[in-house]
Write a protein that holds these residues in place. Sequence first.
Motif, PDB file in Angstrom:
ATOM      1  N   ILE A  41      -2.033   2.081   4.107  1.00 51.98           N
ATOM      2  CA  ILE A  41      -2.973   2.136   5.659  1.00 51.98           C
ATOM      3  C   ILE A  41      -4.035   2.166   5.771  1.00 51.98           C
ATOM      4  N   GLY A  42      -4.484   1.623   6.446  1.00 49.58           N
ATOM      5  CA  GLY A  42      -6.604   1.837   6.487  1.00 49.58           C
ATOM      6  C   GLY A  42      -6.357   2.170   7.922  1.00 49.58           C
TER       7      GLY A  42
ATOM      8  N   LEU B  83      -5.201   3.624 -10.196  1.00 48.04           N
ATOM      9  CA  LEU B  83      -4.293   4.010  -9.973  1.00 48.04           C
ATOM     10  C   LEU B  83      -3.445   2.191 -10.606  1.00 48.04           C
TER      11      LEU B  83
ATOM     12  N   ASN C  77      -0.140   2.021  -4.434  1.00 48.78           N
ATOM     13  CA  ASN C  77       0.777   3.049  -4.549  1.00 48.78           C
ATOM     14  C   ASN C  77       1.988   3.646  -3.547  1.00 48.78           C
ATOM     15  N   VAL C  78       1.510   2.834  -1.997  1.00 52.23           N
ATOM     16  CA  VAL C  78       2.003   2.630  -1.622  1.00 52.23           C
ATOM     17  C   VAL C  78       3.193   1.819  -0.452  1.00 52.23           C
TER      18      VAL C  78
ATOM     19  N   ASN D 170      -7.101   0.898  -6.148  1.00 50.97           N
ATOM     20  CA  ASN D 170      -7.536   2.743  -6.483  1.00 50.97           C
ATOM     21  C   ASN D 170      -7.651   1.719  -8.345  1.00 50.97           C
TER      22      ASN D 170
ATOM     23  N   ALA E  54       4.301  -0.060  -8.619  1.00 50.21           N
ATOM     24  CA  ALA E  54       5.500  -0.135  -7.396  1.00 50.21           C
ATOM     25  C   ALA E  54       4.361  -0.049  -6.294  1.00 50.21           C
TER      26      ALA E  54
ATOM     27  N   LYS F  37      11.480  -0.532  -4.615  1.00 57.20           N
ATOM     28  CA  LYS F  37      11.230   0.739  -5.110  1.00 57.20           C
ATOM     29  C   LYS F  37      10.656   0.314  -6.444  1.00 57.20           C
ATOM     30  N   THR F  38      11.207  -0.018  -6.834  1.00 61.49           N
ATOM     31  CA  THR F  38      11.320   0.157  -8.566  1.00 61.49           C
ATOM     32  C   THR F  38      11.889  -1.155  -9.194  1.00 61.49           C
TER      33      THR F  38
ATOM     34  N   TYR G 171       7.757  -2.671  -4.782  1.00 57.24           N
ATOM     35  CA  TYR G 171       7.584  -4.397  -5.563  1.00 57.24           C
ATOM     36  C   TYR G 171       7.253  -5.333  -3.542  1.00 57.24           C
TER      37      TYR G 171
ATOM     38  N   TRP H  41      -5.352   4.797  10.440  1.00 61.35           N
ATOM     39  CA  TRP H  41      -4.382   4.522  10.059  1.00 61.35           C
ATOM     40  C   TRP H  41      -2.477   4.301  10.614  1.00 61.35           C
TER      41      TRP H  41
ATOM     42  N   ALA I 267       4.120  -2.793 -14.270  1.00 56.56           N
ATOM     43  CA  ALA I 267       4.341  -1.707 -14.323  1.00 56.56           C
ATOM     44  C   ALA I 267       3.410  -0.279 -14.050  1.00 56.56           C
ATOM     45  N   LEU I 268       2.268  -0.369 -13.530  1.00 60.21           N
ATOM     46  CA  LEU I 268       1.188  -0.068 -11.998  1.00 60.21           C
ATOM     47  C   LEU I 268       1.686   0.088 -11.016  1.00 60.21           C
TER      48      LEU I 268
END
Lengths: 306, 306
Positions: free
Chosen positions: A67-68, A57, A62-63, A54, A245, A254-255, A247, A71, A242-243
Motif C-alpha cells: 500500500i502506497g 520485518l 509483510n502484506v 522495512n 510471507a 500465505k505460508t 509469497y 492508500w 522465512a521472513l
Amino acid sequence: EYSKYKRYFTPLPTLPPIPADNPLTPEKVKLGKMLYYDPRLSRSKIISCNTCHNIALGGDDNVKTSIGHGWKTGGRNAPTTLNSGFLKVQFWDGRAPTLEEQTKGPIQAHVEMNATPELVVRRLKAIPEYVELFKKAFPNDPDPVNFENVAKAIAAFERTLNTPNSPFQRYLLGEENALTKEQKEGMKLFVEKGCIACHNGPVLSDGRFHKFKSNNDTGRFRVTKNPKDKYLFRTPQLLNVALTAPYFHDGSAKTLEEAIRHMAEQELGQKLSMEEVRKIKAFLESLTGEIPLEARTVPILPPERQ
Amino acid sequence: EYSKYKRYFTPLPTLPPIPADNPLTPEKVKLGKMLYYDPRLSRSKIISCNTCHNIALGGDDNVKTSIGHGWKTGGRNAPTTLNSGFLKVQFWDGRAPTLEEQTKGPIQAHVEMNATPELVVRRLKAIPEYVELFKKAFPNDPDPVNFENVAKAIAAFERTLNTPNSPFQRYLLGEENALTKEQKEGMKLFVEKGCIACHNGPVLSDGRFHKFKSNNDTGRFRVTKNPKDKYLFRTPQLLNVALTAPYFHDGSAKTLEEAIRHMAEQELGQKLSMEEVRKIKAFLESLTGEIPLEARTVPILPPERQ
Ligand code: HEC
Ligand code: HEC
Ligand code: HEC
Ligand code: HEC
Ligand SMILES: [Ca+2]
Ligand SMILES: [Ca+2]
Ligand SMILES: [Ca+2]
Ligand SMILES: [Mg+2]
C-alpha cells in the motif's frame, strides 16, 4: 552423506558486484542509508523505502500487495531489499537491469511514493546537511544533488544490505552442525526434486524468467510485449524467505508450505508429501541471515532549513 | 551575566518518573521497542508507532496533520515521543493521564492504527517469540499477552526515549561554552519575556492548559465538556523542537520563527523584533539532544508462525 549436495550451492560473498560507474564508498553508503529511511522522498512525506522494505520485518512489508500513496496498491507483493544487489535483474518482471534504475521506479510510481525527480531534488537542496553529504559522496560532481545520484546512493546502501551468517551459509563454509538433520534432508530434496534448476547462485535465483500464471498479471510480457513472455516472472531470491510471507508476485500464498507445494506442482509437475514439504521448509528457514547492525541503526535525518 | 537565568530551568533527569505499577525492566523495554516498531499492531499491518513518531525524524512525522489508516487524518499534528515520559499529561488536550493510557488511543483510533485490543492480542499470540518475550517482561502474570501489557511495555520503552546531552543541557550542567552568545541571549529573552511561565520544568512544559484558538478544534473542552475549557491546550514540551516542524496542535505554523512570533502575540500580547525572534530560535535550537543508540537500533521482528 549430505556433503555431496554442497556443490550445487554458492556461499554468499561479502559484497555483490559493484558497477564501475558507481563505486562503493562509505560516504555514499551513509547518504544512501539516510535516503532509504527518509520519507521526504515521497510526495506525502510519509512514505520511505523503509515503509515497504522495512528492515525490522526482513526488508519487506509483510502484506499481500503493498500500500502506497493515497492508500493505493500496485497489486504486487514487495520483495525484500536484503541481498537485492545479488539479483541479476530487478522487479518481478525484471524491468530494471540495476538497482540504480530500480530505485527511480518507486519514487515516481503513483501507487508508491508519487514524487518527481524535480520535487525530490528541490527538497534535498533545501536541507543544508544533505547538500554537504552529496558533496562528500560525489566529490567530482559539480552539481551533486541530482536524481541520478539519489539513485546511486540508495543503490550503494542496498549493496551493503546483505545477510551473512545464516545457518546454511555457516554449513556451506564448513560448520557441519549449523543445520539440523531435517534441514539437511530439505537441502537434499531441494536439489533432487529440481528446485535448484531455477533457485541457484548466491541468493538462490537464476535471474531468469519462468512461467507462473496466478492472475491477470502478465509479468514479463508487460515489459517486452512479446507474446512468448506472457506470465513469465523472474525467479525470486530465497534468502530470508522465512521472513517474507506472503509469497509470489501477488502475495497469493500465505505460508511457506503453500508456496513450496505450489512450486512443486506448477514448476515441476510433482506432488510433494507432507514430510517433504516440511523438510524443504526447514531447509528454507536455514537461509535467514544477520542484518548488519550498521544498516539497522536508524539515521538521524536533518530537518529542513527554516 | 547569563548564569542568573539558569535557575529558571531544570536539567533533564536520566529517567522520568516510573509508575509503581509498571516498573522499568530491560525485558520490558526490549519488548516495548519491538512493539513500537511493529506495524502489525495496526489493522492494515503497515502502520507502527514509528510511522508517525519516526525516530529518524525526531520522534514525529514532519507533516501538518498525521495520516493514518485509509489515508485519513485526525486533524492534529503528531507531537514527538522523545522525552514524552516527562509530560504530566498526554495529548494536546491532555486526555490521557499516563503513557500507558495514551498508547491505547492510537492503536484503536480509526484514523490511526484502527485495530482492536482483541486483534492485537490475537496477532501477538500467534507469534511464539512474542509470547516468550511477554513472559519474560511480565513474569508474574499468568496470561501475560494482553492489551494492558502491550501498553505497559510500550510506555516502558518510551520512558527510555530521552535525549540527553543537548547543548542547553550541557550548559546547565556547567559547560559554559556549550551555548553561543546568541543562544544565551535567547535564553535570557525566553525568561524575561515570560515564555518560562508556561514552558518550564525538565522538558519546558508546565503540563497545564492555556487558551490557544486556531481553528474549530476546541481542545480541552472536547474532554471535559466544561465551557471554561474551550480552546485550551496543554503546553507542549520544547525539547528537540527544532526537529518537530510544523508547529501547534494543527501544524499551522510552518517554521519555528512563525511559532515564536505567534506565541508572543497570542500568549503574551507582545510583538517581538526580528532580532529577538532570531535569538529565541537559536536558544530553542540548543534543546536538540541525542537519541540513545539502543533506541535507534531497529529490532528484528519475529515472523508469524506459519
Ligand atoms: C509503497 C510500497 C513501496 C515503496 C515505497 C518502495 N517499494 Fe520497492 N517494491 C515494492 C513492490 C510492490 C515491488 C515489486 C514491484 C514489481 O516487481 O513490479 C518493489 C520492488 C523493489 C525492488 C526489487 C527487488 C526484487 O527482488 O526484484 C527493490 C530493490 C526495491 N523495491 C527497492 C526500493 C527502494 C530503494 C525504494 C525507495 C526509493 C522502494 N523500493 C520503495 C514496494 C515499494
Ligand atoms: C522453473 C523454475 C522454478 C522452479 C523449478 C522452482 N521455482 Fe520457485 N519460483 C520460481 C519463480 C519464477 C517464482 C516466482 C513466481 C511468482 O510469484 O511470479 C518462484 C517463487 C518461489 C517461492 C516464493 C518466493 C517469494 O518470495 O515469493 C518459493 C518459496 C519457491 N519458489 C520455492 C521453490 C521450491 C521449494 C521449489 C522446488 C520444489 C521451486 N521453487 C522450484 C521459479 C522456479
Ligand atoms: C497515524 C499517526 C499516529 C500513529 C500511528 C500513532 N500516533 Fe501518537 N500521536 C499522533 C497524533 C496526531 C497525536 C496528537 C493527538 C492529540 O493530541 O489529539 C499523537 C500523540 C501521541 C503522544 C502524546 C505526546 C504529547 O506530547 O502529548 C504519544 C506519547 C504518542 N502519540 C505515542 C504513540 C504510540 C506509542 C503509538 C503506537 C502505539 C502512536 N503514538 C501511534 C499520531 C500518531
Ligand atoms: C500562557 C502559556 C504560554 C506562554 C506564555 C507561551 N507558550 Fe508556547 N505554547 C503554549 C501552548 C498551550 C502551546 C500549544 C498551542 C497549540 O498548538 O495548541 C504552545 C506552543 C509553543 C510552540 C510550538 C511547539 C510545538 O511543538 O508545536 C513553541 C515553539 C512555543 N510555544 C514557544 C513559546 C515561546 C518562545 C514563548 C514566549 C515568547 C511561549 N511559547 C510562550 C503555552 C504558552
Ligand atoms: Ca513476499
Ligand atoms: Ca521531525
Ligand atoms: Ca510538530
Ligand atoms: Mg517480512
